[in-house]
Enzyme design. Structure first.
Site, PDB file in Angstrom:
ATOM      1  N   LYS A  29      37.576  38.230 -16.388  1.00 62.02           N
ATOM      2  CA  LYS A  29      38.469  39.213 -16.987  1.00 62.02           C
ATOM      3  C   LYS A  29      38.533  40.399 -16.020  1.00 62.02           C
ATOM      4  O   LYS A  29      37.610  40.634 -15.232  1.00 62.02           O
ATOM      5  CB  LYS A  29      38.029  39.666 -18.369  1.00 62.02           C
ATOM      6  CG  LYS A  29      36.792  40.502 -18.468  1.00 62.02           C
ATOM      7  CD  LYS A  29      36.904  41.984 -18.158  1.00 62.02           C
ATOM      8  CE  LYS A  29      38.017  42.679 -18.900  1.00 62.02           C
ATOM      9  NZ  LYS A  29      37.981  44.156 -18.550  1.00 62.02           N
ATOM     10  N   THR A  49      36.634  47.171 -15.265  1.00 54.52           N
ATOM     11  CA  THR A  49      35.506  46.268 -15.252  1.00 54.52           C
ATOM     12  C   THR A  49      35.964  44.865 -14.951  1.00 54.52           C
ATOM     13  O   THR A  49      36.964  44.377 -15.476  1.00 54.52           O
ATOM     14  CB  THR A  49      34.823  46.280 -16.621  1.00 54.52           C
ATOM     15  OG1 THR A  49      34.127  47.506 -16.737  1.00 54.52           O
ATOM     16  CG2 THR A  49      33.852  45.134 -16.763  1.00 54.52           C
TER      17      THR A  49
END
Lengths: 407, 407
Positions: free
Chosen positions: A179, A190
């Site tokens: 992700k 992130t």
């Protein structure tokens, strides 16, 4: 090497699942993921180099010290970063909850989080959902998909994949999910990446393969040191393929490492394409640099330049910005020996030769720059170093997405 | 120290002017500026650290080797960068044309350019305009204004000013003009700054004062090394104030250096406020760092973060992004001892204490974050280092301005 289905469940011995437990309070989108291996795995990981590390990173670093891992529990919707002692307790609790499900050691569980910084992790939500998380585990593509959905934040595409190679006449598989979509400027979002494999491989060799692959893929999406509080890439090797253990750098190691690198490059390109607000994938290739590291630094400086990115969004062949970004990369090169082209399906448009303009058709350049994938091809000199870096354009939507992320 | 009118013409001995000569082909906006001193001036300058340097920078560096300067000729609309040998000839020609006007040495003329990279400089336009440029020279505010307009590109405000201080009972003046507005991300736009003064000062002392002032002002708008191909800040001292020459670091030097720094800080704030697409001025102040350099690096990392900038555009009190940016600044600090507040006219809102969230009213924070000027106030620890950095928010308009700059 062939692409196969199944994602992280493609290699032998892995199950995965994902549920909504209530961390993403407003959306009811999945927010809790689990990947579980029936056998203890050899594990290697790379974590953020940010001085501010999330509690989940700190706990996982500690748990992975022995190089053994059987499960990863990950949540989205909350980064569990800048959350103090309570955050550390919450991260440990997450690991305990997963360990209790399978009666394994707590330090055989890695933890990962992504989402808003500075908000306490609602660990009660995780506790109340842990049983249904366990029931959601599947050993096929559906398990992979559910887990993958549960780690997504602003991602607009699911980014996963699996490859199969043959070693000693036996099938060896690698699967992955990632992700991360804030790659429009490299320090921003992130990145979580979980990779599974049924290779039998020593911790040292797995670590070496991972570091090489990451430097040529995910790290070429971002400037060194510019990382989020939560970045984590973890690889788990179950050994169930039946190949002889890879314990030294030989033919088997190289085959495995190449497959791992190919998987990571594929996912890096997917991440770049899914950059927040991105309308096109930007690949910068550098040849002729003094060495691979110099080539990579140059490529990354160019792919990270807001001005280059904005020009790509506007399909503007502004090659001066390419040279300018190279110039502040810190890499030693002679500007008078730089060639630049823009390349796409419609052709290759040389725009700069030996550091100065060369005549080109603005119309042809526009055609290339309006494609979904643009390559900026740079010859930086007469050296042998080459590397690629990936990114995306800078669009209005990036500002929109990041202008009010928390609400 | 008092603010006075006149800009670069405020100090004794200077005239300035600006015309349109045809470099900005489509707009008929002024594009050629001249500042002239009746006496030879002591000069000091700082130039871009980009490896790719414009021809004008290369020529000015050479001309200023003796530390003497009588005139600056500057154009907008063309950067004269990545233009090879022809570019160097064009930059030299610019200096010659100005030198011929006053029968001075060519190396007493500095040259500066800003605009598109990689396009040959239309030196014929400059040649045809040089006489009217000379006739445009004025010794009052109107001359300053005309010259200032002629160096502007995407700037939306005129950025100049002048201060007067008293040394030995005599008035000493400093005046300045700057252009530059692409400071929304620090590596992006050319900054030109021309400063005049009637101080009598040695080259060494002038250089020392300039370097100190620039590090505390213009360089706090941008990350070290991330500079355009053309950045130039030049100071010329005519000596006509009648003060005794400043030749050592004493009281007079400190008074002069403080005035120069104040002028540079004022213009830096004006530049930040005029950032491309900016809707608000962002000031980051850091205290408690180990030393001034650490404090500045932290402040610059925060003020340069696209995520922090986008959050400010969206008036979102996302302090986690502040800590994240500090974390990748490369500076050593303990995240558990960081305090963060957002401050404005409406009050001071502490949002992070000792590295973790502290409760605050989102409504009050919104009020502060919607103001024209936002301060992010950071205590990085218990050290004595402090510094400030300036920037602006990241808006839709930034993308618009930079998406198709050349057309």
């Amino acid at each position: 090497m062939k692409e196969i289905s199944g994602g992280v469940c493609a290699p032998k011995g892995f199950r995965a699942g994902g549920i909504w437990c209530g961390i993403k309070a407003s959306s009811r989108k999945r927010d809790l993921a689990l990947i579980y291996s029936e056998k203890p795995c050899t594990a290697a990981a790379v974590f953020t180099r940010n001085r501010v590390k999330s509690a989940s990173v700190l706990v996982s670093q500690k748990h992975l010290e022995r190089g053994i891992c059987r499960a990863v529990i990950a949540n989205s919707g909350n980064a569990n970063a800048c959350t103090g002692e309570d955050g550390l307790r919450a991260a440990k609790k997450m690991a305990e909850l997963a360990a209790d499900l399978f009666a394994i050691r707590t330090d055989e569980v890695a933890v990962a989080s992504t989402g808003v910084i500075g908000v306490p992790l609602p660990v009660a939500a995780i506790e109340s959902g842990i049983e249904s998380l366990a029931s959601s585990l599947r050993s096929d593509e559906s398990g992979h998909e559910a887990a993958l959905e549960a780690i997504m934040t602003t991602d607009t595409r699911k980014k996963g994949g699996a490859f199969e190679i043959e070693i000693e006449g036996k099938a060896l598989r690698l699967g992955a999910m990632v992700k991360g979509s804030g790659m429009i400027h490299p320090n921003l979002a992130t990145m979580l990446g979980f990779i599974t494999t049924d290779a039998a491989i020593s911790r040292e060799m797995l670590d070496a393969a991972l570091r090489r692959a990451v430097s040529r893929s995910f790290n070429s999406l971002s400037i060194d040191g510019d990382t989020s509080t939560n970045d984590t890439i973890l690889v788990m090797a179950s050994g169930l393929s039946g190949i002889s253990p890879i314990e030294t750098k030989g033919e088997a190691f190289e085959a495995f490492a190449a497959a791992l690198e190919a998987l990571c490059v594929k996912l890096s390109r997917d991440m770049a394409r899914d950059g927040e607000g991105a309308t096109r994938l930007l690949t910068v290739t550098v040849t002729g640099a003094q060495d691979e590291d110099s080539a990579r630094s140059l490529a990354k400086a160019v792919v990270s330049s807001n001005l280059v990115k904005a020009a790509c969004f506007g399909a503007d062949a502004n090659w001066g910005r390419v040279l300018c970004a190279m110039g502040y990369s810190g890499v030693d090169f002679d500007p008078d020996h730089v060639d630049v082209s823009f390349a796409g399906k419609a052709g290759v448009i040389p725009v700069c030769k030996e550091g100065a303009a060369c005549p080109f058709s603005e119309e042809d350049a526009k055609k290339v720059l309006l494609e979904d994938e643009i390559e900026i091809r740079i010859k930086a000199g007469a050296g042998l170093g080459e590397a690629a870096a990936w990114g995306c354009d800078l669009s209005y939507d990036y500002v929109k997405i990041n202008g009010d992320y928390r609400s």
